[in-house]
Design an enzyme around this catalytic site. Structure first.
Site, PDB file in Angstrom:
ATOM      1  CE  LYS A 124      -3.013  -0.315 -36.934  1.00  0.00           C
ATOM      2  NZ  LYS A 124      -3.792  -0.401 -38.159  1.00  0.00           N
ATOM      3  CE  LYS A 159      -0.335  -0.755 -33.351  1.00  0.00           C
ATOM      4  NZ  LYS A 159      -0.344  -2.214 -33.553  1.00  0.00           N
ATOM      5  NE  ARG A 209      -4.694 -11.053 -38.791  1.00  0.00           N
ATOM      6  CZ  ARG A 209      -4.695 -10.268 -39.872  1.00  0.00           C
ATOM      7  NH1 ARG A 209      -5.237 -10.705 -41.000  1.00  0.00           N
ATOM      8  NH2 ARG A 209      -4.157  -9.066 -39.824  1.00  0.00           N
ATOM      9  NE  ARG A 232       7.568  -2.347 -40.906  1.00  0.00           N
ATOM     10  CZ  ARG A 232       7.547  -1.710 -42.072  1.00  0.00           C
ATOM     11  NH1 ARG A 232       6.537  -0.931 -42.368  1.00  0.00           N
ATOM     12  NH2 ARG A 232       8.539  -1.848 -42.937  1.00  0.00           N
TER      13      ARG A 232
END
Length: 316
Positions: A124, A159, A209, A232
């Site tokens: 992150k 998050k 991705r 999500r």
């Protein structure tokens, strides 16, 4: 070639989806010897990194997909390469394992990804090194900072820094009665860091991705579409993956991040992109190989094995 794989228990994986299994399969197809290890098999004895390992053979059989040989204690540096594929959480035990693997690296093995990079590049937080291609982001412990960020953007994602698979990711909007408890939960009452990012409405088109092999993007990406009623897109959170060609904006992000991955010896990474913004850089155990391979004529794990082979050839 002798390659070790540090992973979660192989008995519990789903071979139809598991990227680590695909890597092992391709290494085996190349005729490489594969050694199986779990994290608790790593140790140091008087400055030498060891692994309690078993030879591994895999089969494309959903009922019986692996065979393990007898346990042997072997110097990790005697392996040609080691794949570190243990899933998060990225806790202190994970950090300790990277110390052992860094010693193995010094003693002769190529470790993918670099143990130092695994410690340095939080999936992150590492996005902060590339602010020009990221949404507005803060990392903080302070409730007041999160509240100010929410007041500015009115719709945010909050998050933890150490999770995976979409765990504990919250969408928070202005006026939500749960703002306080969400911030308290993620920061443990301001005692641990958490992250907030501006909500990206482009998530409806998927959380993409981009897989990176030795700094270069695979020409196809997996757009992970959220299930109905979900924010999500993570496959582990019920999302659905749709493979598609890489876009110009995806290539632009990859061109910025790729050279930095190479510098840090990160040979396999997964960039998460929403719209034209980078949201995460996954370096511990990126997935989505199988889904892209099934949709297009790619062999991503083989590409990685060839890159490992080339790197070993250039350093020996």
């Amino acid at each position: 070639m002798k390659i070790g794989v540090v992973m979660d228990p192989i008995s519990s994986i789903n071979i139809k989806k598991d990227s680590t299994f695909e890597m092992i399969w391709q290494a085996q197809q190349l005729g490489w010897d594969v050694e199986y290890l779990e994290m608790n098999d790593l140790s140091i004895d008087n400055g030498v990194a060891f692994g309690d390992m078993r030879s591994l053979k895999v089969m494309q059989n959903a009922e019986e997909w692996f065979e393990l040989g007898d346990n042997r204690r072997v110097k990790l540096g005697d392996l040609d390469a080691i794949l570190m594929r243990k899933d998060p959480p990225f806790d202190m035990e994970f950090v300790y394992s990277t110390y052992i693997l860094e010693l193995a690296e010094q003693q002769g093995a190529l470790v993918v990804n670099s143990p130092k990079a695994l410690r340095d590049c939080n999936e992150k937080a590492y996005c902060a090194w590339f602010p020009d291609v990221c949404p507005d982001t803060i990392i903080t412990r302070k409730s007041a900072d999160f509240r100010a960020f929410l007041a500015k953007h009115e719709d945010i994602i909050v998050k933890p820094l150490d999770g995976m698979g979409g765990a504990s990711i919250f969408r928070v909007q202005a006026g939500s009665p749960n703002v306080g408890v969400i911030i308290e939960t993620l920061t443990h009452h301001e005692s641990t860091y958490a992250m907030a990012q501006r909500y990206m409405p482009e998530i409806v088109d998927g959380d993409k991705r981009i897989l990176m092999v030795n700094g270069e993007p695979v020409p196809f990406v997996l757009a992970r579409l959220a299930a109905k009623g979900e924010t999500r897109g993570n496959l582990a959170a019920g999302g659905r993956g749709v493979a598609q060609p890489i876009s110009d904006s995806d290539r632009h992000i990859a061109s910025i991040v790729g050279p930095e991955l190479v510098k840090r010896n990160i040979m396999f990474a997964g960039l998460d992109v929403i719209g034209d913004k980078l949201t995460e850089i996954n370096v511990t155990s990126p997935t989505c190989i199988k889904e892209i391979n099934e949709a297009y004529d790619t062999n991503i794990a083989l590409d990685l094995m060839r890159a490992i082979e080339a790197k070993l050839a250039s350093t020996h």
